[in-house]
Design a protein around this motif. Sequence first.
Motif, PDB file in Angstrom:
ATOM      1  N   CYS A 375       0.845  -1.191   0.000  1.00  0.00           N
ATOM      2  CA  CYS A 375       0.000   0.000   0.000  1.00  0.00           C
ATOM      3  C   CYS A 375       0.880   1.240   0.000  1.00  0.00           C
ATOM      4  CB  CYS A 375      -0.925   0.007   1.218  1.00  0.00           C
ATOM      5  SG  CYS A 375      -2.007   1.468   1.327  1.00  0.00           S
ATOM      6  N   VAL A 376       0.574   2.164  -0.890  1.00  0.00           N
ATOM      7  CA  VAL A 376       1.241   3.471  -0.899  1.00  0.00           C
ATOM      8  C   VAL A 376       0.242   4.495  -0.389  1.00  0.00           C
ATOM      9  CG1 VAL A 376       2.423   5.210  -2.268  1.00  0.00           C
ATOM     10  CG2 VAL A 376       2.668   2.789  -2.853  1.00  0.00           C
ATOM     11  N   HIS A 377       0.533   5.066   0.778  1.00  0.00           N
ATOM     12  CA  HIS A 377      -0.384   5.986   1.455  1.00  0.00           C
ATOM     13  C   HIS A 377       0.041   7.429   1.185  1.00  0.00           C
ATOM     14  CE1 HIS A 377      -1.842   7.807   5.510  1.00  0.00           C
ATOM     15  NE2 HIS A 377      -2.665   8.104   4.526  1.00  0.00           N
ATOM     16  N   PHE A 378      -0.826   8.188   0.501  1.00  0.00           N
ATOM     17  CA  PHE A 378      -0.568   9.587   0.174  1.00  0.00           C
ATOM     18  C   PHE A 378      -1.201  10.470   1.248  1.00  0.00           C
ATOM     19  CE2 PHE A 378      -0.174   7.197  -3.659  1.00  0.00           C
ATOM     20  CZ  PHE A 378       0.842   7.814  -4.366  1.00  0.00           C
ATOM     21  N   THR A 379      -0.403  11.301   1.884  1.00  0.00           N
ATOM     22  CA  THR A 379      -0.824  12.014   3.093  1.00  0.00           C
ATOM     23  C   THR A 379      -1.285  13.449   2.838  1.00  0.00           C
ATOM     24  OG1 THR A 379       1.426  12.804   3.524  1.00  0.00           O
ATOM     25  CG2 THR A 379       0.817  10.646   4.441  1.00  0.00           C
ATOM     26  N   SER A 380      -1.407  13.870   1.589  1.00  0.00           N
ATOM     27  CA  SER A 380      -1.726  15.272   1.277  1.00  0.00           C
ATOM     28  C   SER A 380      -2.992  15.733   1.990  1.00  0.00           C
ATOM     29  CB  SER A 380      -1.917  15.431  -0.229  1.00  0.00           C
ATOM     30  OG  SER A 380      -0.754  15.032  -0.929  1.00  0.00           O
ATOM     31  N   PRO A 381      -2.950  16.888   2.681  1.00  0.00           N
ATOM     32  CA  PRO A 381      -4.144  17.414   3.368  1.00  0.00           C
ATOM     33  C   PRO A 381      -5.166  17.941   2.369  1.00  0.00           C
ATOM     34  CG  PRO A 381      -2.318  18.961   3.548  1.00  0.00           C
ATOM     35  CD  PRO A 381      -1.757  17.722   2.912  1.00  0.00           C
ATOM     36  N   PRO A 382      -6.412  18.137   2.807  1.00  0.00           N
ATOM     37  CA  PRO A 382      -7.492  18.528   1.884  1.00  0.00           C
ATOM     38  C   PRO A 382      -7.213  19.803   1.087  1.00  0.00           C
ATOM     39  CG  PRO A 382      -8.418  17.792   3.968  1.00  0.00           C
ATOM     40  CD  PRO A 382      -6.933  17.846   4.168  1.00  0.00           C
ATOM     41  N   ASP A 383      -6.701  20.862   1.730  1.00  0.00           N
ATOM     42  CA  ASP A 383      -6.469  22.107   0.999  1.00  0.00           C
ATOM     43  C   ASP A 383      -5.435  21.926  -0.101  1.00  0.00           C
ATOM     44  OD1 ASP A 383      -8.336  23.558   2.354  1.00  0.00           O
ATOM     45  OD2 ASP A 383      -6.935  24.453   3.780  1.00  0.00           O
ATOM     46  N   MET A 423      -0.974  -2.419   8.719  1.00  0.00           N
ATOM     47  CA  MET A 423      -0.387  -3.690   8.306  1.00  0.00           C
ATOM     48  C   MET A 423      -1.334  -4.863   8.589  1.00  0.00           C
ATOM     49  SD  MET A 423       2.607  -3.054   6.974  1.00  0.00           S
ATOM     50  CE  MET A 423       3.544  -4.594   7.137  1.00  0.00           C
ATOM     51  N   GLU A 424      -2.198  -4.699   9.606  1.00  0.00           N
ATOM     52  CA  GLU A 424      -3.120  -5.766   9.969  1.00  0.00           C
ATOM     53  C   GLU A 424      -4.108  -6.092   8.859  1.00  0.00           C
ATOM     54  OE1 GLU A 424      -2.202  -3.278  11.921  1.00  0.00           O
ATOM     55  OE2 GLU A 424      -1.066  -4.452  13.409  1.00  0.00           O
ATOM     56  N   GLU A 425      -4.242  -5.215   7.874  1.00  0.00           N
ATOM     57  CA  GLU A 425      -5.164  -5.480   6.763  1.00  0.00           C
ATOM     58  C   GLU A 425      -4.606  -6.523   5.798  1.00  0.00           C
ATOM     59  OE1 GLU A 425      -6.866  -1.931   4.887  1.00  0.00           O
ATOM     60  OE2 GLU A 425      -6.251  -0.768   6.656  1.00  0.00           O
ATOM     61  N   GLY A 426      -3.334  -6.863   5.959  1.00  0.00           N
ATOM     62  CA  GLY A 426      -2.748  -7.891   5.102  1.00  0.00           C
ATOM     63  C   GLY A 426      -1.651  -7.407   4.186  1.00  0.00           C
ATOM     64  N   PHE A 427      -1.197  -6.165   4.358  1.00  0.00           N
ATOM     65  CA  PHE A 427      -0.144  -5.626   3.495  1.00  0.00           C
ATOM     66  C   PHE A 427       1.229  -6.128   3.929  1.00  0.00           C
ATOM     67  CE2 PHE A 427      -3.402  -2.157   3.591  1.00  0.00           C
ATOM     68  CZ  PHE A 427      -3.885  -2.373   2.313  1.00  0.00           C
ATOM     69  N   SER A 428       2.091  -6.348   2.948  1.00  0.00           N
ATOM     70  CA  SER A 428       3.477  -6.691   3.257  1.00  0.00           C
ATOM     71  C   SER A 428       4.315  -5.439   3.500  1.00  0.00           C
ATOM     72  CB  SER A 428       4.084  -7.493   2.111  1.00  0.00           C
ATOM     73  OG  SER A 428       4.120  -6.732   0.906  1.00  0.00           O
ATOM     74  N   ASP A 429       3.773  -4.279   3.103  1.00  0.00           N
ATOM     75  CA  ASP A 429       4.546  -3.047   3.209  1.00  0.00           C
ATOM     76  C   ASP A 429       3.577  -1.869   3.044  1.00  0.00           C
ATOM     77  OD1 ASP A 429       6.704  -1.264   3.281  1.00  0.00           O
ATOM     78  OD2 ASP A 429       6.919  -1.289   1.102  1.00  0.00           O
ATOM     79  N   ILE A 430       3.801  -0.805   3.803  1.00  0.00           N
ATOM     80  CA  ILE A 430       3.060   0.440   3.608  1.00  0.00           C
ATOM     81  C   ILE A 430       4.086   1.552   3.402  1.00  0.00           C
ATOM     82  CG2 ILE A 430       1.506   2.146   4.619  1.00  0.00           C
ATOM     83  CD1 ILE A 430       0.148  -0.065   6.161  1.00  0.00           C
ATOM     84  N   VAL A 431       4.009   2.212   2.255  1.00  0.00           N
ATOM     85  CA  VAL A 431       4.924   3.293   1.914  1.00  0.00           C
ATOM     86  C   VAL A 431       4.188   4.618   2.090  1.00  0.00           C
ATOM     87  CG1 VAL A 431       6.344   4.336   0.107  1.00  0.00           C
ATOM     88  CG2 VAL A 431       6.133   1.831   0.254  1.00  0.00           C
ATOM     89  N   ARG A 432       4.705   5.467   2.931  1.00  0.00           N
ATOM     90  CA  ARG A 432       4.093   6.777   3.172  1.00  0.00           C
ATOM     91  C   ARG A 432       4.703   7.792   2.213  1.00  0.00           C
ATOM     92  NH1 ARG A 432       1.943   9.806   7.761  1.00  0.00           N
ATOM     93  NH2 ARG A 432       2.525  12.009   7.549  1.00  0.00           N
ATOM     94  N   VAL A 433       3.852   8.552   1.516  1.00  0.00           N
ATOM     95  CA  VAL A 433       4.324   9.556   0.559  1.00  0.00           C
ATOM     96  C   VAL A 433       3.758  10.922   0.953  1.00  0.00           C
ATOM     97  CG1 VAL A 433       4.285  10.342  -1.837  1.00  0.00           C
ATOM     98  CG2 VAL A 433       4.538   7.902  -1.323  1.00  0.00           C
ATOM     99  N   ASP A 434       4.640  11.816   1.374  1.00  0.00           N
ATOM    100  CA  ASP A 434       4.264  13.202   1.645  1.00  0.00           C
ATOM    101  C   ASP A 434       4.462  14.008   0.364  1.00  0.00           C
ATOM    102  OD1 ASP A 434       3.812  12.526   4.305  1.00  0.00           O
ATOM    103  OD2 ASP A 434       5.912  12.923   4.841  1.00  0.00           O
ATOM    104  N   PHE A 435       3.493  14.836   0.007  1.00  0.00           N
ATOM    105  CA  PHE A 435       3.540  15.548  -1.271  1.00  0.00           C
ATOM    106  C   PHE A 435       4.735  16.481  -1.347  1.00  0.00           C
ATOM    107  CE2 PHE A 435       2.673  19.065  -4.101  1.00  0.00           C
ATOM    108  CZ  PHE A 435       2.205  18.421  -5.241  1.00  0.00           C
ATOM    109  N   ARG A 436       5.344  16.500  -2.509  1.00  0.00           N
ATOM    110  CA  ARG A 436       6.450  17.412  -2.782  1.00  0.00           C
ATOM    111  C   ARG A 436       6.427  17.751  -4.263  1.00  0.00           C
ATOM    112  NH1 ARG A 436      11.991  16.920  -3.847  1.00  0.00           N
ATOM    113  NH2 ARG A 436      13.280  18.525  -2.862  1.00  0.00           N
TER     114      ARG A 436
END
Length: 452
Positions: A375-383, A423-436
């Motif tokens: 899973c690649v998690h994109f953290t960009s806020p709403p604004d 991770m409990e959902e079954g992912f082998s890896d979660i990559v956090r991506v902060d917008f740049r």
Amino acid sequence: MSGAAKRAASPTRAISPPPLKRKVESTVTKRTVASFFTPTSQKKPEKITWRVVNNSLVIGKYTTGPGEQPARREKAKVAAFDLDSTLVVTASGNTFPRDSADWKWFSPNVPTRLRELNANGQVACQLTTVIKLTATHRYHVVIMSNQKRISLQKDLKGGRADSKSLTNFKERVTGVMRQIDIPISVYAATADDENRKPRTGMWREFVEDYDLDVFGVDLSASFYVGDAAGRPRDHSMVDRGFAMNVGIPFKTPEEFFLNQAAQDIQEPFNPSSYLKPDTEDGVPVPFARQSPRELVIFCGSPGAGKSTFYWNYLEPLGYERVNQDTLKTRQKCIKVAKEFLAAGSSVVVDNTNADPNTRAEWVRVAKEFNVPIRCVHFTSPPDLCKHNNAVRAANRSLNPESRAPLPGIAFGDFLKRFKEPTMEEGFSDIVRVDFRFQGDEEARRIWGQYWI
């Protein structure tokens, strides 16, 4: 964003700074009455002309005679103002005017202050040292206002060419300009396009109309006054953002007309904070393949940068892409993803995947094909996401997929459904991506402006 909505009128909530109580002033003057009784044959030619640009921007120009704007050999100075809740408010107390006569001055001194700006010689205006109005040349005075409630559709009922909303606007602004009685123009943005503040289309049109680009505009001596300043009670900060985009000082109407002190604000969103210096561009690649064949799902709001991330980092690694905007339904996405996996390819699911139930469907697909799921998690806020959406829709060079603008409900719907992946959902890896933001200088200039 809706129309030209202004501050809420509820008297039960604190307003900072508190508005002064003002009497409802009649908009009928002796001059108006005299004009009514003057025979048509004796009336002077109408001083106001109107035109519409690209079926979007309504422009009105009030003139007072020949030579109103003398030839210049130096940079021009511009005094620009919002209309509603800045120059005028409704006489009825409603948020929006009931008809063309439903207005009064924001403050009794508004006409006087505007006439001072247009006068030759020195003008006495009490401002901070940021805006110096002791000048020997008069200002170009202009009104620039968002007016999304105006319809530019023709209305042929009763022999009328303009819509009722456009007719009411013209009549209301005509009354305002006649009482001020100086050379003045109004620019009204009626669509969500390049003309709508905080975007600068109205300013560019004004500069071209008056040939101010010949010697330029003295930006430091010019200014913009508006009520949408990002204060706690303001509906937005589009006026402050507009002034910052143009590069001129900004004042609220309370500061300019009532001489109140500036109010500190905490800026809710500043696009320039995401524009990192070139020296910081050597950051590690945020994604690398871990298995010969794997399923990768994105999780993030619309406008978070998911598709750009795919094209920059995963497409070069050979990952196939499935996207619900293209395929229309989740079941079609699942079908196509299974076909890619069956052919031995790694797959990226470029959707929002906001909640555990949606992500669980992809976990089952990964188990069916015995491949790891990441899973690649994109953290960009709403604004930030709304900013990306607006920039993308308005700039073809930053919109390679020709994506249409998303309605505000798309962002609210995501926030309602969103649960952070675990991770409990079954992912082998979660990559956090902060917008740049990444792009050349021109792209950075465009993206770094205020768009919402």
